[in-house]
Scaffold this motif. Sequence first.
Motif, PDB file in Angstrom:
ATOM      1  N   ASP A  31       0.847  -1.191   0.000  1.00  0.00           N
ATOM      2  CA  ASP A  31       0.000   0.000   0.000  1.00  0.00           C
ATOM      3  C   ASP A  31       0.879   1.235   0.000  1.00  0.00           C
ATOM      4  OD1 ASP A  31       0.616   0.773   2.814  1.00  0.00           O
ATOM      5  OD2 ASP A  31      -0.441  -1.105   3.250  1.00  0.00           O
ATOM      6  N   GLU A  32       0.253   2.389  -0.090  1.00  0.00           N
ATOM      7  CA  GLU A  32       0.986   3.641  -0.252  1.00  0.00           C
ATOM      8  C   GLU A  32       1.471   4.233   1.056  1.00  0.00           C
ATOM      9  OE1 GLU A  32      -1.449   6.307  -2.427  1.00  0.00           O
ATOM     10  OE2 GLU A  32      -1.401   5.135  -4.295  1.00  0.00           O
ATOM     11  N   ASN A  33       1.024   3.741   2.171  1.00  0.00           N
ATOM     12  CA  ASN A  33       1.380   4.338   3.456  1.00  0.00           C
ATOM     13  C   ASN A  33       1.893   3.299   4.448  1.00  0.00           C
ATOM     14  OD1 ASN A  33       0.475   7.146   2.916  1.00  0.00           O
ATOM     15  ND2 ASN A  33      -1.522   6.141   2.701  1.00  0.00           N
ATOM     16  N   PRO A  34       2.986   2.610   4.115  1.00  0.00           N
ATOM     17  CA  PRO A  34       3.532   1.639   5.068  1.00  0.00           C
ATOM     18  C   PRO A  34       4.195   2.365   6.233  1.00  0.00           C
ATOM     19  CG  PRO A  34       5.031   1.900   3.230  1.00  0.00           C
ATOM     20  CD  PRO A  34       3.815   2.715   2.893  1.00  0.00           C
ATOM     21  N   SER A  35       4.231   1.704   7.378  1.00  0.00           N
ATOM     22  CA  SER A  35       4.917   2.271   8.535  1.00  0.00           C
ATOM     23  C   SER A  35       6.266   1.596   8.699  1.00  0.00           C
ATOM     24  CB  SER A  35       4.089   2.060   9.806  1.00  0.00           C
ATOM     25  OG  SER A  35       4.043   0.677  10.139  1.00  0.00           O
ATOM     26  N   ILE A  36       7.174   2.274   9.398  1.00  0.00           N
ATOM     27  CA  ILE A  36       8.480   1.676   9.668  1.00  0.00           C
ATOM     28  C   ILE A  36       8.300   0.419  10.517  1.00  0.00           C
ATOM     29  CG2 ILE A  36      10.666   1.994  10.872  1.00  0.00           C
ATOM     30  CD1 ILE A  36      10.659   4.875  10.026  1.00  0.00           C
ATOM     31  N   GLY A  37       7.403   0.475  11.500  1.00  0.00           N
ATOM     32  CA  GLY A  37       7.188  -0.682  12.357  1.00  0.00           C
ATOM     33  C   GLY A  37       6.744  -1.902  11.578  1.00  0.00           C
ATOM     34  N   PHE A  66       9.599   2.031   1.124  1.00  0.00           N
ATOM     35  CA  PHE A  66       9.362   1.981   2.566  1.00  0.00           C
ATOM     36  C   PHE A  66       9.829   3.291   3.211  1.00  0.00           C
ATOM     37  CE2 PHE A  66       9.765  -2.378   1.099  1.00  0.00           C
ATOM     38  CZ  PHE A  66       8.635  -2.962   1.639  1.00  0.00           C
ATOM     39  N   PRO A  67       9.291   3.664   4.381  1.00  0.00           N
ATOM     40  CA  PRO A  67       9.496   5.010   4.916  1.00  0.00           C
ATOM     41  C   PRO A  67      10.752   5.173   5.767  1.00  0.00           C
ATOM     42  CG  PRO A  67       7.899   3.879   6.272  1.00  0.00           C
ATOM     43  CD  PRO A  67       8.259   2.928   5.153  1.00  0.00           C
ATOM     44  N   LEU A  68      11.869   4.605   5.361  1.00  0.00           N
ATOM     45  CA  LEU A  68      13.124   4.820   6.072  1.00  0.00           C
ATOM     46  C   LEU A  68      13.735   6.126   5.579  1.00  0.00           C
ATOM     47  CD1 LEU A  68      12.611   1.633   6.063  1.00  0.00           C
ATOM     48  CD2 LEU A  68      15.050   1.454   6.561  1.00  0.00           C
ATOM     49  N   ARG A  69      14.168   6.969   6.506  1.00  0.00           N
ATOM     50  CA  ARG A  69      14.673   8.275   6.106  1.00  0.00           C
ATOM     51  C   ARG A  69      15.989   8.661   6.779  1.00  0.00           C
ATOM     52  NH1 ARG A  69      11.765   7.133   2.801  1.00  0.00           N
ATOM     53  NH2 ARG A  69       9.971   8.248   1.905  1.00  0.00           N
ATOM     54  N   SER A  70      16.398   7.977   7.826  1.00  0.00           N
ATOM     55  CA  SER A  70      17.559   8.420   8.596  1.00  0.00           C
ATOM     56  C   SER A  70      18.483   7.250   8.906  1.00  0.00           C
ATOM     57  CB  SER A  70      17.098   9.061   9.909  1.00  0.00           C
ATOM     58  OG  SER A  70      16.499   8.080  10.745  1.00  0.00           O
ATOM     59  N   ALA A  71      19.680   7.586   9.411  1.00  0.00           N
ATOM     60  CA  ALA A  71      20.625   6.560   9.849  1.00  0.00           C
ATOM     61  C   ALA A  71      20.023   5.712  10.958  1.00  0.00           C
ATOM     62  CB  ALA A  71      21.932   7.207  10.313  1.00  0.00           C
ATOM     63  N   SER A  72      19.227   6.329  11.823  1.00  0.00           N
ATOM     64  CA  SER A  72      18.580   5.598  12.907  1.00  0.00           C
ATOM     65  C   SER A  72      17.578   4.581  12.355  1.00  0.00           C
ATOM     66  CB  SER A  72      17.877   6.571  13.853  1.00  0.00           C
ATOM     67  OG  SER A  72      17.239   5.875  14.896  1.00  0.00           O
ATOM     68  N   ASP A  73      16.782   4.994  11.360  1.00  0.00           N
ATOM     69  CA  ASP A  73      15.851   4.061  10.713  1.00  0.00           C
ATOM     70  C   ASP A  73      16.620   2.894  10.103  1.00  0.00           C
ATOM     71  OD1 ASP A  73      13.820   5.838  11.333  1.00  0.00           O
ATOM     72  OD2 ASP A  73      13.717   6.697   9.309  1.00  0.00           O
ATOM     73  N   PHE A  74      17.712   3.221   9.427  1.00  0.00           N
ATOM     74  CA  PHE A  74      18.499   2.187   8.764  1.00  0.00           C
ATOM     75  C   PHE A  74      19.121   1.231   9.772  1.00  0.00           C
ATOM     76  CE2 PHE A  74      22.715   1.171   6.572  1.00  0.00           C
ATOM     77  CZ  PHE A  74      22.200   0.056   5.931  1.00  0.00           C
ATOM     78  N   ASN A  75      19.631   1.768  10.867  1.00  0.00           N
ATOM     79  CA  ASN A  75      20.226   0.908  11.885  1.00  0.00           C
ATOM     80  C   ASN A  75      19.184  -0.073  12.444  1.00  0.00           C
ATOM     81  OD1 ASN A  75      22.675   0.381  13.594  1.00  0.00           O
ATOM     82  ND2 ASN A  75      21.213   0.837  15.224  1.00  0.00           N
ATOM     83  N   ALA A  76      17.947   0.403  12.615  1.00  0.00           N
ATOM     84  CA  ALA A  76      16.877  -0.487  13.079  1.00  0.00           C
ATOM     85  C   ALA A  76      16.612  -1.591  12.056  1.00  0.00           C
ATOM     86  CB  ALA A  76      15.604   0.323  13.334  1.00  0.00           C
ATOM     87  N   ALA A  77      16.679  -1.251  10.769  1.00  0.00           N
ATOM     88  CA  ALA A  77      16.481  -2.258   9.728  1.00  0.00           C
ATOM     89  C   ALA A  77      17.609  -3.284   9.740  1.00  0.00           C
ATOM     90  CB  ALA A  77      16.388  -1.588   8.361  1.00  0.00           C
ATOM     91  N   VAL A  78      18.845  -2.814   9.904  1.00  0.00           N
ATOM     92  CA  VAL A  78      19.991  -3.724   9.967  1.00  0.00           C
ATOM     93  C   VAL A  78      19.809  -4.719  11.110  1.00  0.00           C
ATOM     94  CG1 VAL A  78      22.480  -3.869  10.397  1.00  0.00           C
ATOM     95  CG2 VAL A  78      21.582  -2.088   8.880  1.00  0.00           C
ATOM     96  N   GLU A  79      19.382  -4.232  12.253  1.00  0.00           N
ATOM     97  CA  GLU A  79      19.161  -5.108  13.394  1.00  0.00           C
ATOM     98  C   GLU A  79      18.026  -6.100  13.119  1.00  0.00           C
ATOM     99  OE1 GLU A  79      20.981  -5.434  15.902  1.00  0.00           O
ATOM    100  OE2 GLU A  79      22.153  -3.590  16.092  1.00  0.00           O
ATOM    101  N   ALA A  80      17.004  -5.648  12.396  1.00  0.00           N
ATOM    102  CA  ALA A  80      15.862  -6.514  12.117  1.00  0.00           C
ATOM    103  C   ALA A  80      16.250  -7.709  11.253  1.00  0.00           C
ATOM    104  CB  ALA A  80      14.745  -5.719  11.437  1.00  0.00           C
ATOM    105  N   PHE A  81      17.198  -7.532  10.349  1.00  0.00           N
ATOM    106  CA  PHE A  81      17.633  -8.650   9.514  1.00  0.00           C
ATOM    107  C   PHE A  81      18.250  -9.770  10.358  1.00  0.00           C
ATOM    108  CE2 PHE A  81      17.651  -5.434   6.038  1.00  0.00           C
ATOM    109  CZ  PHE A  81      16.840  -6.116   5.140  1.00  0.00           C
ATOM    110  N   GLY A  82      18.852  -9.423  11.477  1.00  0.00           N
ATOM    111  CA  GLY A  82      19.317 -10.439  12.408  1.00  0.00           C
ATOM    112  C   GLY A  82      20.687 -11.013  12.133  1.00  0.00           C
TER     113      GLY A  82
END
Length: 319
Positions: A32-38, A66-82
């Motif tokens: 969809d057009e409005n995904p959340s980071i969570g 997807f709505p990632l915009r900052s280094a902090s968002d990216f770091n959370a994504a890196v952690e999510a990959f595991g």
Amino acid sequence: MKELAFLEQGRISQKQILEDGSLFPMVLLPPDENPSIGSFLNAIHHNRDWIDNQLKRVGVLLFRGFPLRSASDFNAAVEAFGWEEHPYLGLASRTRIEGRVYTANEAPLDQPIKFHHEMAMFDEFPTKLIFFCEIAPPEGGQTAIVLSHKITQRMEQRYPELVKKLEKEGVTYPVSVPQEDDPQSFIKGWQSRYETDNKQEAERRLANSGFPVSKITWADDGRMSFEMGPIVSIRTVDGDADKRKAWFNPSALGKTTPMLGDGPLFPEDAIESFIQIIEEECVDITWEVGDVLVLDNRFVQHARRPSTPPRRVLAAFCK
């Protein structure tokens, strides 16, 4: 697999079609057009096994929209990959930004960075690279990707004896490092890299850095030169069912010609053929803000095209 519907497959204009009909890269989009980071992070976390399998099969995954915009968002994504972090040990100039996030190579944007596997000179190298686009360049600046075993296959057709020598002997690289940082160089000066202005201490730290080095010499202007290698040039990954041979030597890097393990120079015509083949086989990823690009560093080389500023791409390295 939970929440897999959140990752829909798409496509980009530049792509390659693999033998099994898959697209290289695999593009994954929100439904969809409005995904959340969570929701994005949950989709990654709950589908780790599926993502691992697709990455091994295709080599590159591009998460777009997807709505990632900052280094902090990216770091959370890196952690999510595991995936476990791999320390960065290469020669390029980088800065740690936050958590596991670094700048991509800080070489001037008007200069290309040629195709390579990350940390190819080490026996232990990151198996996965993750890139994130924080600022998309107005022109140029694509990250180019290529399946490395395709290079080996085509080089083997043209230069079968050379490929045999590369498998057996590897390559050695002459390296020259300036005393101080040079804004026009891809490589940090040895004083800042080794945090010393003492040449003997710099030699000791170089020897302990994990690089296979020999023949260290010093120029009158303080430049340090040495030979790096022999570097394993063609790698077959343990457990790879297809026994793909990845072209792992950075033969098109730098301004100097590499040498084969036993001494002779790498043939110039072979380098020209390598460059031709890699440009025919590669795909250029034109960045959009928020893109997350995941590479299997065992089988995929990457490069950077020149661009106009601004451009800000961040990176993380995983075992």
